[in-house]
Each structure stands twice: as C-alpha cells, then as structure tokens.
Write a protein that holds these residues in place. Structure first.
Motif, PDB file in Angstrom:
ATOM      1  N   VAL A 169      49.626  38.536  25.625  1.00 53.11           N
ATOM      2  CA  VAL A 169      51.072  38.465  25.812  1.00 53.11           C
ATOM      3  C   VAL A 169      51.400  38.063  27.239  1.00 53.11           C
ATOM      4  O   VAL A 169      52.300  37.250  27.490  1.00 53.11           O
ATOM      5  CB  VAL A 169      51.729  39.817  25.471  1.00 53.11           C
ATOM      6  N   ALA A 170      50.681  38.624  28.204  1.00 55.89           N
ATOM      7  CA  ALA A 170      50.917  38.283  29.606  1.00 55.89           C
ATOM      8  C   ALA A 170      50.725  36.796  29.848  1.00 55.89           C
ATOM      9  O   ALA A 170      51.528  36.155  30.543  1.00 55.89           O
ATOM     10  CB  ALA A 170      49.976  39.098  30.498  1.00 55.89           C
ATOM     11  N   ARG A 171      49.684  36.221  29.257  1.00 55.07           N
ATOM     12  CA  ARG A 171      49.446  34.778  29.433  1.00 55.07           C
ATOM     13  C   ARG A 171      50.557  33.947  28.801  1.00 55.07           C
ATOM     14  O   ARG A 171      50.966  32.919  29.349  1.00 55.07           O
ATOM     15  CB  ARG A 171      48.084  34.399  28.855  1.00 55.07           C
ATOM     16  N   VAL A 172      51.062  34.382  27.640  1.00 53.62           N
ATOM     17  CA  VAL A 172      52.162  33.663  26.992  1.00 53.62           C
ATOM     18  C   VAL A 172      53.380  33.617  27.908  1.00 53.62           C
ATOM     19  O   VAL A 172      54.095  32.612  27.981  1.00 53.62           O
ATOM     20  CB  VAL A 172      52.525  34.324  25.642  1.00 53.62           C
ATOM     21  N   LEU A 173      53.617  34.708  28.651  1.00 49.46           N
ATOM     22  CA  LEU A 173      54.769  34.788  29.537  1.00 49.46           C
ATOM     23  C   LEU A 173      54.459  34.303  30.951  1.00 49.46           C
ATOM     24  O   LEU A 173      55.242  34.513  31.876  1.00 49.46           O
ATOM     25  CB  LEU A 173      55.284  36.228  29.587  1.00 49.46           C
ATOM     26  N   GLY A 174      53.310  33.673  31.121  1.00 53.34           N
ATOM     27  CA  GLY A 174      52.983  33.051  32.395  1.00 53.34           C
ATOM     28  C   GLY A 174      52.338  33.946  33.415  1.00 53.34           C
ATOM     29  O   GLY A 174      52.311  33.645  34.613  1.00 53.34           O
ATOM     30  N   LYS A 175      51.782  35.088  32.959  1.00 54.51           N
ATOM     31  CA  LYS A 175      51.121  36.021  33.870  1.00 54.51           C
ATOM     32  C   LYS A 175      49.633  36.061  33.559  1.00 54.51           C
ATOM     33  O   LYS A 175      49.232  36.128  32.393  1.00 54.51           O
ATOM     34  CB  LYS A 175      51.693  37.428  33.701  1.00 54.51           C
ATOM     35  N   GLU A 176      48.820  36.063  34.603  1.00 50.45           N
ATOM     36  CA  GLU A 176      47.394  36.278  34.417  1.00 50.45           C
ATOM     37  C   GLU A 176      47.106  37.761  34.585  1.00 50.45           C
ATOM     38  O   GLU A 176      47.494  38.368  35.594  1.00 50.45           O
ATOM     39  CB  GLU A 176      46.579  35.469  35.430  1.00 50.45           C
ATOM     40  N   ALA A 177      46.451  38.343  33.582  1.00 53.50           N
ATOM     41  CA  ALA A 177      46.231  39.789  33.590  1.00 53.50           C
ATOM     42  C   ALA A 177      45.382  40.228  34.784  1.00 53.50           C
ATOM     43  O   ALA A 177      45.703  41.170  35.484  1.00 53.50           O
ATOM     44  CB  ALA A 177      45.593  40.232  32.280  1.00 53.50           C
ATOM     45  N   GLY A 178      44.285  39.533  35.043  1.00 52.68           N
ATOM     46  CA  GLY A 178      43.423  39.902  36.155  1.00 52.68           C
ATOM     47  C   GLY A 178      42.775  41.261  35.963  1.00 52.68           C
ATOM     48  O   GLY A 178      42.970  41.931  34.954  1.00 52.68           O
ATOM     49  N   ARG A 179      42.007  41.679  36.958  1.00 49.60           N
ATOM     50  CA  ARG A 179      41.355  42.978  36.907  1.00 49.60           C
ATOM     51  C   ARG A 179      41.402  43.629  38.278  1.00 49.60           C
ATOM     52  O   ARG A 179      41.169  42.975  39.295  1.00 49.60           O
ATOM     53  CB  ARG A 179      39.897  42.824  36.444  1.00 49.60           C
ATOM     54  N   LEU A 180      41.738  44.895  38.304  1.00 48.93           N
ATOM     55  CA  LEU A 180      41.846  45.638  39.552  1.00 48.93           C
ATOM     56  C   LEU A 180      40.558  46.412  39.781  1.00 48.93           C
ATOM     57  O   LEU A 180      40.168  47.235  38.963  1.00 48.93           O
ATOM     58  CB  LEU A 180      43.038  46.592  39.487  1.00 48.93           C
ATOM     59  N   ARG A 181      39.909  46.157  40.921  1.00 50.73           N
ATOM     60  CA  ARG A 181      38.611  46.787  41.192  1.00 50.73           C
ATOM     61  C   ARG A 181      38.675  47.822  42.306  1.00 50.73           C
ATOM     62  O   ARG A 181      37.847  48.717  42.369  1.00 50.73           O
ATOM     63  CB  ARG A 181      37.573  45.715  41.544  1.00 50.73           C
ATOM     64  N   HIS A 182      39.638  47.700  43.215  1.00 50.20           N
ATOM     65  CA  HIS A 182      39.735  48.617  44.350  1.00 50.20           C
ATOM     66  C   HIS A 182      41.130  49.237  44.360  1.00 50.20           C
ATOM     67  O   HIS A 182      42.123  48.526  44.499  1.00 50.20           O
ATOM     68  CB  HIS A 182      39.479  47.881  45.671  1.00 50.20           C
ATOM     69  N   VAL A 183      41.200  50.548  44.223  1.00 50.00           N
ATOM     70  CA  VAL A 183      42.478  51.266  44.138  1.00 50.00           C
ATOM     71  C   VAL A 183      42.559  52.298  45.256  1.00 50.00           C
ATOM     72  O   VAL A 183      41.605  53.046  45.488  1.00 50.00           O
ATOM     73  CB  VAL A 183      42.633  51.960  42.771  1.00 50.00           C
ATOM     74  N   MET A 184      43.700  52.325  45.930  1.00 51.72           N
ATOM     75  CA  MET A 184      43.956  53.332  46.955  1.00 51.72           C
ATOM     76  C   MET A 184      45.123  54.206  46.494  1.00 51.72           C
ATOM     77  O   MET A 184      46.204  53.696  46.191  1.00 51.72           O
ATOM     78  CB  MET A 184      44.282  52.681  48.302  1.00 51.72           C
ATOM     79  N   ILE A 185      44.888  55.523  46.434  1.00 54.23           N
ATOM     80  CA  ILE A 185      45.904  56.481  46.013  1.00 54.23           C
ATOM     81  C   ILE A 185      46.414  57.214  47.244  1.00 54.23           C
ATOM     82  O   ILE A 185      45.631  57.795  47.991  1.00 54.23           O
ATOM     83  CB  ILE A 185      45.331  57.481  44.993  1.00 54.23           C
ATOM     84  N   LEU A 186      47.712  57.170  47.457  1.00 49.52           N
ATOM     85  CA  LEU A 186      48.325  57.825  48.610  1.00 49.52           C
ATOM     86  C   LEU A 186      48.948  59.130  48.156  1.00 49.52           C
ATOM     87  O   LEU A 186      49.960  59.148  47.458  1.00 49.52           O
ATOM     88  CB  LEU A 186      49.387  56.910  49.230  1.00 49.52           C
ATOM     89  N   GLY A 187      48.325  60.246  48.517  1.00 49.93           N
ATOM     90  CA  GLY A 187      48.830  61.561  48.147  1.00 49.93           C
ATOM     91  C   GLY A 187      47.908  62.289  47.194  1.00 49.93           C
ATOM     92  O   GLY A 187      47.613  61.793  46.109  1.00 49.93           O
ATOM     93  N   GLY A 188      47.453  63.467  47.614  1.00 49.44           N
ATOM     94  CA  GLY A 188      46.567  64.264  46.764  1.00 49.44           C
ATOM     95  C   GLY A 188      47.337  65.289  45.961  1.00 49.44           C
ATOM     96  O   GLY A 188      46.857  66.412  45.752  1.00 49.44           O
ATOM     97  N   THR A 189      48.536  64.926  45.514  1.00 45.26           N
ATOM     98  CA  THR A 189      49.343  65.800  44.668  1.00 45.26           C
ATOM     99  C   THR A 189      48.645  65.978  43.317  1.00 45.26           C
ATOM    100  O   THR A 189      47.597  65.380  43.050  1.00 45.26           O
ATOM    101  CB  THR A 189      50.725  65.189  44.448  1.00 45.26           C
ATOM    102  N   SER A 190      49.248  66.793  42.458  1.00 43.39           N
ATOM    103  CA  SER A 190      48.688  66.979  41.125  1.00 43.39           C
ATOM    104  C   SER A 190      48.578  65.651  40.390  1.00 43.39           C
ATOM    105  O   SER A 190      47.568  65.358  39.745  1.00 43.39           O
ATOM    106  CB  SER A 190      49.562  67.956  40.328  1.00 43.39           C
ATOM    107  N   VAL A 191      49.609  64.816  40.523  1.00 47.51           N
ATOM    108  CA  VAL A 191      49.568  63.500  39.878  1.00 47.51           C
ATOM    109  C   VAL A 191      48.470  62.642  40.493  1.00 47.51           C
ATOM    110  O   VAL A 191      47.676  62.010  39.789  1.00 47.51           O
ATOM    111  CB  VAL A 191      50.932  62.793  39.991  1.00 47.51           C
ATOM    112  N   GLY A 192      48.395  62.604  41.829  1.00 42.67           N
ATOM    113  CA  GLY A 192      47.388  61.789  42.501  1.00 42.67           C
ATOM    114  C   GLY A 192      45.980  62.197  42.126  1.00 42.67           C
ATOM    115  O   GLY A 192      45.117  61.340  41.871  1.00 42.67           O
ATOM    116  N   ALA A 193      45.719  63.514  42.079  1.00 41.63           N
ATOM    117  CA  ALA A 193      44.382  63.997  41.725  1.00 41.63           C
ATOM    118  C   ALA A 193      44.029  63.624  40.291  1.00 41.63           C
ATOM    119  O   ALA A 193      42.890  63.234  40.000  1.00 41.63           O
ATOM    120  CB  ALA A 193      44.314  65.510  41.914  1.00 41.63           C
TER     121      ALA A 193
END
Length: 455
Positions: A222-246
C-alpha cells in the motif's frame, strides 16, 4: 447512561469529556480539590471531592444507579478497590460494568496469583502497554503514521501521508484502485483540519493523510502504491526510560533477537532508573543522560539513527527532540503526546507520528458505549471519525442484501468483511451472519452503526 469516572488526571479528564460529549450523565470523583475544581469549571459533568476507595464517597456519587464505572487514577490499588466497591455497592437493580486502569504485572502477568476477575472487574485497561505496542507497530512499518489492528490482527487500518510530488497526487480514488491490483479500501482522508468520507471521484492531494484498510502483511505494498518506500529501520534511539519507553525497548530488543535486525539505545536522566533498566533490559544499550541534551544525543549517534522515539514525561521536550531529529534527517520520529492542542499539529510541523495514552482508554470506553455487537472501536489522530469492528447477527439489516442495495447512510462506510477469508468490501459484498466487519463512521453517525448488525 449514568457513568462514574474515578480519577480526574489527564486520562480521567479525557474519559469524562468523551462521555459527556456522548450525552451521558457523568460524575467524576477525585481526592484532589484542584482537579475537582478544574473539572467543574471546564466540563458539563458533576464532580465529587473524595477518595475512590471510600464507599461513602461513591454513594455520594450515586454509585447505586451507575451503569458504568471507569477507575483510572494513577494508583492501581485505588482503581481495584473502587471497582470492587462498585461491584458490591452498585449491584442493586442491575449490573454495573467496571473498567479499571491497571499497570502492574502483579494482576495481569501470566503467573499472577489473583486475577482482576477475582475482584469483579469486567475489563482491564493498560494504557502504557497499549501505547508501547502502537509504537512498535509504527516502527515495524516505517512509512505509516498510524496503524490499528482489527479482526484478530487479520486487517489493518494504515495512515500514510502523501508527499506533494507523489505520482498519485491528482488521482481520483477510482483511478487509484484501477492503477493497482492490490485490494484495499480508502476509509478516510485527513486534509488540514477536515475529515473527508471518500467517494470514488474524490481526488488525492499532496499533504493528505490517507487512511487505508488492507489485509495484514500488505502495508508495504500500500505504501508503494501511495508513493512511499517502506524501508527498514535498523537503529532506534528511545528518549525516556518511562514505563512506555521501557516497554518499547523490551519489545524491540525481543524482536531484534529473533530477526537480527534492530539496535536499540535508551537515554534516561535518572541514574537509579537508568541502572535498573540496564540490568533488566537485555539487548538494549542504556545511556545515563538528559534526553533533552542535544549535544549528548549527537555524541551518541543521533544523526546516524534511523528512528527516534521520544516518550519522556515532558511533552514539549518530546516535540523539540523529534523536530531536531528530523532536522538531522532521521527517517522516522514518534512522540508521546497527550495535550489535545499538540496532537493535531504534530505532523504538520514535521513529526512522523504521535501516540497518546489517553486514546487507549478512550477506545476501550467507546467499545462499551457502542453496544454488544461492537468488538473494538478505534480513533486515530487527525481523523474525526470512529472505526468499529462489529459482528453481524442472524437476520440483521446488514445481512439482508448486498452493500450496493443496502444504501448505507452518508457518513458510514463499510471497509472489509472477515470470515474464512478477508474481503475488502465492494458493492457486491454480502455480509453473512457471524462475520466481522470493519466500519468507518463520522461522529454524528456512530450511533447508527450498531443497529445495522443487530436483529
């Protein structure tokens, strides 16, 4: 319906506002005089000062007549006791439905000695876990601004923002469907502050946020149909060690170990919390430092990061951090927001996605309001509508004729039917008894949907 909301914090206030907008009789209970005054001054509801653990306070709120009790304070024990009292005291002429916000795994974990059913609680809400799950889904689908699962995760509603130079700009929805063999249904378009219920001749414009219903596993197509390349995320940085962040870090690290694909860093300001997370989060690099310190983030590789998730308790800091990350050309940014003023503008100022703990609670409350045939209700940022999952009764109006002959009211759109297989709805679609359907409805039409599925 008469409802009592125990807790007037951000979540409780939003639930009371939602119930009031739905024209229900609402009473809010809280032990903080300032919060009670704020509710009285800004909402068309009753407010009672006192503890949700006090039977006398709940009687003052007329618990004996309540159809629904929603306990959403910040303290699990208060929510559990308030729900128990509602089940005992309020159970007179009829049953009282109880919904409790519970964050502790002591009650919800697989090895819990006592379950919430033992306390007479009908439904559990875990906003932090629901929010973390939403963030993880967004990071798995790099092109999506929103993802909501339906029908036991067999169907997904996906939000995708259309770039101004995309080839689909200017296409009508009929032309879009003819250009791709992929079965999908555009359920809504968010354009500025407007929500558009699409017809076949509606056209796509640059900057539109298009919400598409598609079979799970086909989001990248669907993303490609709408002109978006899905791609892949390999490196993630989380800001905040809250319950959600953990929880996000634990979920991403768990997936990383299985598929070998993602490196996770988490930045936490409090030293003791950082040390605790470093000990408990396997496969996550925990950094002690201020998530708002741009120099620190730059030293830790912010510019080389694929995704930034800002989930601190400071919303302004979350916004600024994500905007700085976009300035450094980070592919995807997700911010935890709750203030209603921030969410609508988050994507227009450059953020890729925003998540809210309040929405998780609102969805669960809406499900109870909509009737027995409603299995789930979703609301998403930027879309002034409800998306419902319903089950059809034998002999229900929706089952009598194909959709083309049913003539659904304007403002109601059926997107998919799920039985043995997933069928994206067309005019020839015929809903059978027992099948599940995903339906889009504008606010003024939301109450008209459930009767279509009832005999």
């Amino acid at each position: 319906m008469r409802a009592i909301v125990v807790g007037a914090g951000d979540v409780g206030y939003d639930v009371a506002r939602l119930l009031s907008l739905q024209r229900h009789d609402v009473t809010v209970v809280d032990a903080d005089p300032a919060k009670v005054d704020h509710v009285r001054d800004t909402l068309d509801v009753l407010a009672v000062l006192g503890s949700g653990t006090s039977a006398a306070t709940l009687r003052k709120a007329q618990i004996e007549d309540a159809d629904l009790v929603v306990a959403v304070t910040d303290v699990d024990e208060v929510n559990v006791i308030a729900s128990m009292l509602a089940e005992r005291v309020g159970k007179s002429a009829h049953e009282t439905t109880t919904i409790a916000r519970v964050r502790s795994d002591e009650f919800t974990g697989p090895h819990a000695v006592l379950t919430l059913a033992d306390f007479g609680i009908d439904h559990i809400i875990h906003p932090e876990q629901s929010t973390a799950n939403e963030v993880i889904s967004l990071l798995r689908r790099a092109a999506a601004t929103d993802i909501v699962d339906f029908c036991q995760e067999r169907v997904q509603l996906v939000g995708i923002r259309v770039e101004r130079d995309a080839e689909v700009v200017g296409m009508s929805l009929i032309e879009l469907a003819q250009s791709s063999p992929l079965p999908f249904r555009v359920m809504g378009i968010s354009r500025g502050v407007r929500t558009i219920v699409p017809s076949g001749d509606a056209t796509i414009q640059g900057g539109d946020q298009v919400f598409v219903l598609v079979e799970t596993g086909r989001v990248a197509e669907v993303a490609r149909v709408l002109g978006k390349e899905a791609g892949r995320l390999r490196h993630v940085m989380i800001l905040g060690g809250t319950s959600v962040g953990a929880r996000v870090a634990a979920g991403l690290a768990g997936r990383s170990r299985r598929d070998g694909g993602m490196e996770v860093k988490l930045v936490e300001k409090d030293r003791k919390r950082a040390e605790y997370l470093a000990e408990t989060l396997e496969g996550v690099l925990v950094i002690h430092g201020d998530p708002a310190d741009i120099d620190l983030l730059a030293r830790e590789g912010l510019a080389e990061t694929d995704a930034v998730v800002a989930v601190t308790e400071d919303e302004e800091s979350n916004l600024v951090s994500c905007l700085m990350a976009k300035h450094l050309e980070v592919k995807k940014t997700v911010a935890l927001l709750s203030k209603s003023a921030y969410i609508p503008i988050s994507q227009s100022i450059g953020l890729d996605a925003a998540v809210s703990q309040k929405l998780a609670v609102s969805r669960e409350v809406l499900r109870f309001l909509r009737g027995a045939h409603v299995r789930s209700v979703a609301t998403v940022h930027g879309l002034d509508a409800e998306i419902m999952e319903l089950v059809a009764d034998e002999g229900a109006p929706i089952t009598r004729v194909p959709l083309a002959r049913l003539r659904l009211p304007k403002g109601i759109l059926l997107g998919a039917v799920v039985g043995d297989r997933v069928e994206i709805a067309t005019g020839t679609t015929h809903v059978e008894p027992g099948q599940r359907a995903v339906v889009f409805a504008t606010p003024e039409r939301a109450g008209d949907v459930e009767p279509l599925f009832s005999s």
